[in-house]
Design an enzyme around this catalytic site. Structure first.
Site, PDB file in Angstrom:
ATOM      1  N   CYS A   2      31.534  25.558 -13.954  1.00  0.00           N
ATOM      2  CA  CYS A   2      31.657  26.996 -14.159  1.00  0.00           C
ATOM      3  C   CYS A   2      30.848  27.444 -15.372  1.00  0.00           C
ATOM      4  CB  CYS A   2      33.116  27.369 -14.371  1.00  0.00           C
ATOM      5  SG  CYS A   2      34.235  26.707 -13.138  1.00  0.00           S
ATOM      6  N   ARG A  27      24.296  25.597 -12.532  1.00  0.00           N
ATOM      7  CA  ARG A  27      25.464  24.752 -12.790  1.00  0.00           C
ATOM      8  C   ARG A  27      26.360  24.617 -11.555  1.00  0.00           C
ATOM      9  NH1 ARG A  27      26.704  24.025 -18.307  1.00  0.00           N
ATOM     10  NH2 ARG A  27      28.920  23.912 -17.835  1.00  0.00           N
ATOM     11  N   TRP A  74      33.638  27.727 -10.080  1.00  0.00           N
ATOM     12  CA  TRP A  74      33.579  26.674  -9.069  1.00  0.00           C
ATOM     13  C   TRP A  74      35.018  26.320  -8.763  1.00  0.00           C
ATOM     14  CZ3 TRP A  74      34.603  21.357  -8.352  1.00  0.00           C
ATOM     15  CH2 TRP A  74      33.847  20.714  -7.362  1.00  0.00           C
ATOM     16  N   ASN A 100      36.875  27.849 -18.233  1.00  0.00           N
ATOM     17  CA  ASN A 100      36.369  26.629 -17.628  1.00  0.00           C
ATOM     18  C   ASN A 100      37.353  25.511 -17.926  1.00  0.00           C
ATOM     19  OD1 ASN A 100      34.089  28.047 -16.937  1.00  0.00           O
ATOM     20  ND2 ASN A 100      32.744  27.064 -18.439  1.00  0.00           N
ATOM     21  N   GLY A 101      37.613  24.661 -16.948  1.00  0.00           N
ATOM     22  CA  GLY A 101      38.541  23.554 -17.166  1.00  0.00           C
ATOM     23  C   GLY A 101      39.726  23.637 -16.228  1.00  0.00           C
ATOM     24  N   GLU A 481      19.382   5.403  -5.994  1.00  0.00           N
ATOM     25  CA  GLU A 481      19.006   6.722  -6.485  1.00  0.00           C
ATOM     26  C   GLU A 481      18.205   7.494  -5.436  1.00  0.00           C
ATOM     27  OE1 GLU A 481      18.431  10.054  -9.004  1.00  0.00           O
ATOM     28  OE2 GLU A 481      19.977   8.520  -8.763  1.00  0.00           O
ATOM     29  N   LYS A 485      19.424  11.106  -3.850  1.00  0.00           N
ATOM     30  CA  LYS A 485      18.615  12.325  -3.899  1.00  0.00           C
ATOM     31  C   LYS A 485      18.530  12.967  -2.515  1.00  0.00           C
ATOM     32  CE  LYS A 485      17.941  12.864  -8.017  1.00  0.00           C
ATOM     33  NZ  LYS A 485      19.326  12.412  -8.070  1.00  0.00           N
ATOM     34  N   GLU A 488      21.948  14.544  -1.702  1.00  0.00           N
ATOM     35  CA  GLU A 488      22.309  15.692  -2.527  1.00  0.00           C
ATOM     36  C   GLU A 488      21.664  16.990  -2.056  1.00  0.00           C
ATOM     37  OE1 GLU A 488      23.120  14.314  -7.085  1.00  0.00           O
ATOM     38  OE2 GLU A 488      21.054  14.132  -6.375  1.00  0.00           O
ATOM     39  N   HIS A 504      23.986  -8.337   6.370  1.00  0.00           N
ATOM     40  CA  HIS A 504      25.425  -8.615   6.369  1.00  0.00           C
ATOM     41  C   HIS A 504      26.210  -7.414   6.893  1.00  0.00           C
ATOM     42  CE1 HIS A 504      24.871 -12.424   4.326  1.00  0.00           C
ATOM     43  NE2 HIS A 504      24.088 -11.812   3.447  1.00  0.00           N
ATOM     44  N   LYS A 603      25.871  21.114 -11.707  1.00  0.00           N
ATOM     45  CA  LYS A 603      25.020  20.370 -12.620  1.00  0.00           C
ATOM     46  C   LYS A 603      25.828  19.561 -13.615  1.00  0.00           C
ATOM     47  CE  LYS A 603      21.090  19.114 -14.350  1.00  0.00           C
ATOM     48  NZ  LYS A 603      20.301  18.131 -13.577  1.00  0.00           N
TER      49      LYS A 603
END
Length: 608
Positions: A2, A27, A74, A100-101, A481, A485, A488, A504, A603
């Site tokens: 947020c 964000r 958010w 926020n939180g 990674e 990407k 995401e 396997h 973010k």
């Protein structure tokens, strides 16, 4: 996650607040709102969806005033609706708050207030806090905030305004960042420096348990118990140009192209190939203790965790220190063993990742020396660790990390060499690594010139819904990674794993419709990777390879090859990830995805 922006001064607050929110769009959020002190009352407007929806609502209403605050939410408690959007007000509609939180004991507080006749209008934990402040308000908003926060359990970064106290903003934090921008007869309070830099570069960083009272021509900072605190005003290490898009279509592409200069900035003053030395000032006071380290634990989340995996290989090979990599979200809950001589390294781009902060505090409680690797100067992890190293790669706006990841791997490389030289690494070996390290920015620049060719490959496979990324040794984390990407930003399912593990189980998935990306650069396990490629080819998988320049063998085995310059094996992750970043970027663009603001992602993840 947020975003908070608050303003008090001599200018009209509304355009400053909306512009500030736009600076924080990266964000991640799902609703937005604004509150302004106007003619002795509070004016509010809120909307689910993008800031543009809020702007449409504001276009039809008068909202004038020189003090106000805004927020992007958010959703955690309650769906992303107009009612649940911030700001929230108390029962009198005279006090407003953004937050926020997470307030962990909000249910008990809500029950307490409901028994005293308070009626709630939303499903959020945040409304509980503003109603609690309203319950304690006795013509002193600062005192009411202090009293309410004593009853709160959880994390918060808040700003509060009151219609009865014009021009005044109360800000407080615990576990969620807040910065006060100090201008000439005006102040901007925000959760992120990006919302401040347009107006001033002079800031103070609030620490946990601190409260700031801000008005148009001054401010004071205190503890929650009203004890005065003198805060240092510091200079922001960013410019407006750093956070603007310029001529690029997306921040992610801009930041991929910025990686050579970001690496140069990260190494500046630290790597000297001429005299063969590494200077890490942030570790100087802990150098002796670090050299005697018996065990390193690296903790992080997401992309930073992948950087940590590279760090594990680096620390064990170059410094001969046993190293483990832990998900921060798991570390704090399993009563980890922290032997004497254990060092914990916390990695976070923002320096505010809640899970990583919690892991850091767990290690500190057990007596470990703690180091931080962060990008944001003055962030919580930077302040709480015993020592550390800043990335200095510049602001990263795209949600999917690119230059911060390469910066994290670079810092871990420098740390491993720094400790390795003090433990067993010879001076000629160090000098050789430093010379190679110094050349990597130019080599990355050359790799990015393949962008159009990589786009053509992405065009061919963009509709494939399952991808596999495979690598060995130092490039196993690169495979993870690369897969992350793609997931995401393009919403394609992708899985990264060690190439040897494919047989396997996952080999059962391979068909002629599955793209399989191999990191197949020259190194100690090259022949093994080639054998794995043959296994995929035998099952008609589509092979995309990242290979070393001059390797003609790979071109006969793979449908597509992206070449990277030859560098020493421990340094390869900094170059092999670049084609994978570009591949994910182009796939997402071709699929019509919002590259810089992928769905459901933020973010900076400041809640657990």
């Amino acid at each position: 996650m947020c975003g908070i922006v608050a303003y008090t001064g001599f200018r009209d607050a509304r355009p400053i607040l909306i512009e500030g929110l736009k600076r924080l769009e990266y964000r991640g959020y799902d609703s937005a709102g604004i509150a302004v002190q106007s003619a002795g009352k509070l004016q509010l407007e809120k909307a689910a969806g993008r800031i543009s929806v809020l702007e449409q609502k504001l276009a039809t209403c008068e909202m004038k005033g020189t003090c106000g605050m805004s927020h992007t939410r958010w959703a955690t408690h309650g769906a992303p609706t107009d009612l649940n959007a911030h700001p929230h007000t108390d029962a009198s509609n005279r006090i407003s708050l953004v937050h926020n939180g997470i307030i962990e004991n909000y249910q008990a507080l809500r029950t307490y207030l409901e028994h005293r006749g308070v009626e709630f209008r939303s499903d959020t934990d945040t409304e509980v806090l503003v109603q609690l402040i309203g319950h304690f308000y006795k013509n002193d908003i600062e005192a009411a905030v202090r009293t309410a926060l004593r009853d709160v359990r959880g994390t918060y970064g808040i700003t509060v305004i009151c219609a009865d106290e014009p021009g005044r903003i109360i800000a407080a934090r615990k576990g969620s960042p807040l910065i006060v921008g100090v201008g000439d007869d005006e102040y901007v309070v925000a959760s992120d420096a990006a919302a401040i830099v347009q107006h001033t570069t002079q800031v103070i960083y609030l620490s946990d348990g601190e409260l700031a009272t801000v008005w148009e021509d001054g401010f004071r900072t205190t503890t929650l118990d009203a004890l005065p605190i003198t805060k240092e005003v510091t200079e922001l290490e960013m410019t407006l140009e750093d956070i603007e898009l310029g001529n690029h279509e997306h921040f992610m592409f801009k930041e991929i192209l910025e990686q050579p200069s970001a690496m140069e900035d990260c190494m500046r003053g630290r790597v000297n190939p001429t005299d063969g030395r590494i200077y890490l000032g942030g570790l100087a006071n802990s150098a002796r203790e670090l050299v005697r380290t018996k065990r390193v634990i690296i903790t992080a989340c997401g992309t930073a965790w992948h950087a940590g995996l590279v760090g594990e290989y680096l620390f064990e090979e170059m410094a001969r220190i046993p190293t483990e990599v832990e998900y921060a979200s798991e570390f704090r809950y399993r009563n980890p063993v922290m032997d004497n001589g254990t060092v914990l390294i916390a990695i976070s781009q923002s320096g505010e990742t809640a899970d990583t902060q919690a892991a850091l505090r767990e290690a500190q409680e057990k007596g470990a020396l703690t180091l931080g690797i962060v990008n944001v100067v003055g962030s919580s992890i930077a302040r709480e660790t015993d020592a550390g190293v800043y990335l200095h790669v510049g602001p990263e706006i795209g949600v999917a990390s690119t230059k911060a990841y390469v910066g994290q791997v670079l810092v871990l490389t420098m740390m491993a060499l720094y400790l390795g030289r003090r433990r067993h690494l010879s001076q000629p070996d160090l000098q050789s690594y430093l010379s190679a390290l110094h050349s990597i920015p130019k080599k990355i620049n050359e790799i990015t010139k393949q962008s159009d060719a990589i786009r053509e490959v992405a065009e061919r496979y963009k509709d494939a819904e399952n991808w596999l990324y495979l690598g060995r040794g130092y490039n196993y984390p690169t495979a993870l990674e690369g897969a992350l990407k793609l997931k995401e930003i393009s919403y394609i399912h992708a899985e990264g794993m060690p190439a040897a593990e494919m047989k396997h189980g996952p080999i059962a998935l391979i068909t002629k419709n599955m793209p399989v990306v191999f990191i197949a650069t020259k190194g100690s396990q090259y022949e093994k990777v080639v054998s794995n490629i043959e296994e995929v080819r035998a099952r008609d998988g589509r092979v995309i390879a990242v290979a070393t320049e001059g390797d003609t063998e790979i071109s006969s085995l793979a449908e597509h090859v992206f070449y990277v310059p030859d560098v020493p094996e421990p340094l390869q992750p900094m170059v092999t990830v670049i084609p994978l970043q570009l591949l994910a970027y182009h796939a997402a663009v071709l699929r019509g995805c919002d590259v810089d603001k992928p769905r459901n992602l933020a973010k900076s993840v400041t809640v657990e």
